[in-house]
Scaffold this motif. Structure first.
Motif, mmCIF file in Angstrom:
data_model
loop_
_atom_site.group_PDB
_atom_site.id
_atom_site.type_symbol
_atom_site.label_atom_id
_atom_site.label_comp_id
_atom_site.label_asym_id
_atom_site.label_seq_id
_atom_site.Cartn_x
_atom_site.Cartn_y
_atom_site.Cartn_z
ATOM 1 N N ALA A 1 0.567 2.901 -7.240
ATOM 2 C CA ALA A 1 0.825 2.063 -8.454
ATOM 3 C C ALA A 1 -0.509 1.181 -8.327
ATOM 4 C CB ALA A 1 1.679 1.348 -7.952
ATOM 5 N N PRO A 2 -0.502 0.712 -9.770
ATOM 6 C CA PRO A 2 -1.689 -0.313 -10.109
ATOM 7 C C PRO A 2 -1.729 -1.663 -9.133
ATOM 8 C CG PRO A 2 -0.329 -0.132 -12.052
ATOM 9 C CD PRO A 2 0.212 0.953 -11.023
ATOM 10 N N VAL A 3 -1.715 -1.521 -8.147
ATOM 11 C CA VAL A 3 -1.643 -2.791 -7.264
ATOM 12 C C VAL A 3 -3.170 -3.363 -6.623
ATOM 13 C CG1 VAL A 3 0.733 -2.453 -6.801
ATOM 14 C CG2 VAL A 3 -0.967 -1.453 -5.100
ATOM 15 N N TRP A 4 -4.007 -2.494 -6.741
ATOM 16 C CA TRP A 4 -5.182 -2.685 -6.201
ATOM 17 C C TRP A 4 -6.252 -3.524 -6.965
ATOM 18 C CZ3 TRP A 4 -5.888 -1.156 -1.159
ATOM 19 C CH2 TRP A 4 -4.912 -0.105 -0.700
ATOM 20 N N ARG A 46 5.815 -1.169 -4.290
ATOM 21 C CA ARG A 46 5.312 -0.306 -5.213
ATOM 22 C C ARG A 46 4.809 0.846 -5.021
ATOM 23 N NH1 ARG A 46 2.523 -3.869 -9.604
ATOM 24 N NH2 ARG A 46 3.063 -2.297 -10.906
ATOM 25 N N GLY A 47 4.226 1.014 -3.920
ATOM 26 C CA GLY A 47 3.593 2.334 -3.555
ATOM 27 C C GLY A 47 2.099 2.064 -3.707
ATOM 28 N N LEU A 65 1.988 5.199 7.193
ATOM 29 C CA LEU A 65 3.197 5.582 6.845
ATOM 30 C C LEU A 65 3.140 5.326 5.243
ATOM 31 C CD1 LEU A 65 5.100 4.745 9.694
ATOM 32 C CD2 LEU A 65 5.412 6.914 8.347
ATOM 33 N N VAL A 66 2.584 4.304 4.695
ATOM 34 C CA VAL A 66 2.635 4.028 3.219
ATOM 35 C C VAL A 66 1.973 4.868 2.413
ATOM 36 C CG1 VAL A 66 1.811 2.236 1.305
ATOM 37 C CG2 VAL A 66 2.905 1.426 3.681
ATOM 38 N N PHE A 67 0.899 5.442 2.811
ATOM 39 C CA PHE A 67 0.144 6.466 2.021
ATOM 40 C C PHE A 67 0.782 7.837 2.365
ATOM 41 C CE2 PHE A 67 -3.087 3.526 2.388
ATOM 42 C CZ PHE A 67 -3.803 3.445 1.315
ATOM 43 N N LEU A 68 1.548 8.253 3.498
ATOM 44 C CA LEU A 68 2.031 9.584 3.891
ATOM 45 C C LEU A 68 3.264 9.838 3.243
ATOM 46 C CD1 LEU A 68 1.753 11.940 5.661
ATOM 47 C CD2 LEU A 68 3.000 10.776 7.332
ATOM 48 N N GLU A 69 4.332 8.573 2.982
ATOM 49 C CA GLU A 69 5.516 8.626 2.364
ATOM 50 C C GLU A 69 5.012 8.588 0.838
ATOM 51 O OE1 GLU A 69 8.290 6.635 6.034
ATOM 52 O OE2 GLU A 69 7.331 5.529 4.160
ATOM 53 N N ASP A 70 4.215 8.034 0.235
ATOM 54 C CA ASP A 70 4.046 7.856 -0.915
ATOM 55 C C ASP A 70 3.394 9.351 -1.478
ATOM 56 O OD1 ASP A 70 3.712 6.461 -3.455
ATOM 57 O OD2 ASP A 70 1.809 6.802 -3.365
#
Length: 300
Positions: free
Chosen positions: A277-280, A273-274, A114-119
């Motif tokens: 976003a640069p979180v990886w 943050r989605g 859902l995180v990927f789908l909604e983003d």
């Protein structure tokens, strides 16, 4: 041509449950019908249950949360659809006891989807509910296999266009139920998949034949590998990323880490943050922060 797809909503709901293995009522609503009232999703699931296609269990320790899963009849029916062929789940997907014992991990995997789908919906990218495929079997020889928690298809770019790059990713969701070393060992399995060339028993390759890695039969480029970390605090996240980095160091002679982005991020950061976003954090440079959709490998 008939302009009405009768039962399309029911078909999508069943397809999602077969492919995702299980989901709560709220998760199902967010996946299949976020623009309408949740009561409509509840009625749809109840109707599918009456038809023997899905069932549910209640988790008392989670505020009597209802968890939906496909019945064996539902799996059999959906597996005959063109969009579902080749992705039939194991028999235990329809067993209530197995569902209860696996609920913690599998519902977290669904939440990650859902995180990927909604983003993607927010960004106008193309990622449909059935672009998240759980537990795809990839042999690596000697009777072993790599089975990621999910395989993600994601088209980066405007939904109305057809020029955006297609991204693919193997997604591993870690809830800190195993030690950091066991998590990191999965990296070696992906490296083995990257170089694995199947051999036909009793047949010797000829000079005219070119050795082809197994994964090339499915993907034009090897998918990215995304480790989503949950169930632990900041110190636990650092320990796990450090273990992944150490394992990556052991793979240094291989081309795997040069050809394939391997990234890790806490699920909490993806929520807030989605995932775009640069979180990886790349395992070869965990001090860097990048978006998983950045330019580079894994695109066509």
């Amino acid at each position: 041509m008939i302009g009405v797809d009768v039962g399309s909503g029911d078909r999508m709901a069943l397809g999602v449950l077969v492919q995702y293995r299980m989901a709560t009522t709220k998760q199902m609503h967010r996946v299949i019908a976020p623009a309408v009232r949740i009561e409509q999703t509840r009625r749809r699931l109840a109707r599918l249950r009456e038809e023997g296609l899905v069932d549910r269990i209640t988790l008392p320790q989670a505020g009597r949360m209802r968890v939906w899963f496909p019945t064996s009849y539902g799996v059999q029916l959906a597996s005959e659809w063109p969009e579902m062929r080749g992705h039939r789940p194991s028999r235990t997907v329809s067993d209530p006891t197995a569902v209860r014992l696996r609920a913690g991990h599998t519902l977290t995997v669904t939440e990650t989807a859902l995180v990927f789908l909604e983003d993607a919906r927010r960004r106008g990218d193309v990622c449909e509910p059935l672009d998240w495929i759980c537990e795809v079997h990839h042999p690596i020889g000697s009777g072993e296999a790599v089975i990621p928690d999910a395989l993600l298809y994601y088209q980066h770019g405007p939904a109305a266009g057809d020029n955006g790059p297609m991204l693919r990713a193997f997604v591993e969701v870690d809830r800190a139920t195993m030690g950091p070393e066991r998590l990191a060992a999965k990296l070696t399995s992906y490296e083995r998949l990257h170089r694995y060339v199947p051999v036909v028993p009793g047949r010797r390759p000829t000079l005219q034949e070119t050795a082809v890695e197994e994964w090339r039969r499915r993907y034009p480029l090897f998918p990215r590998v995304l480790f989503v970390l949950d169930g632990t605090g900041p110190a636990g996240v650092e320990n796990r990323i450090s273990a992944l980095r150490a394992e990556a160091g052991l793979l240094a002679p291989s081309r795997f880490l040069y050809d394939v982005p391997v990234l890790a991020a806490p699920l909490d950061d993806l929520f807030h943050r989605g995932p775009s976003a640069p979180v990886w954090r790349p395992v070869h440079d965990p001090d860097e922060r990048v978006p998983w959709t950045g330019s580079g490998y894994g695109q066509v």
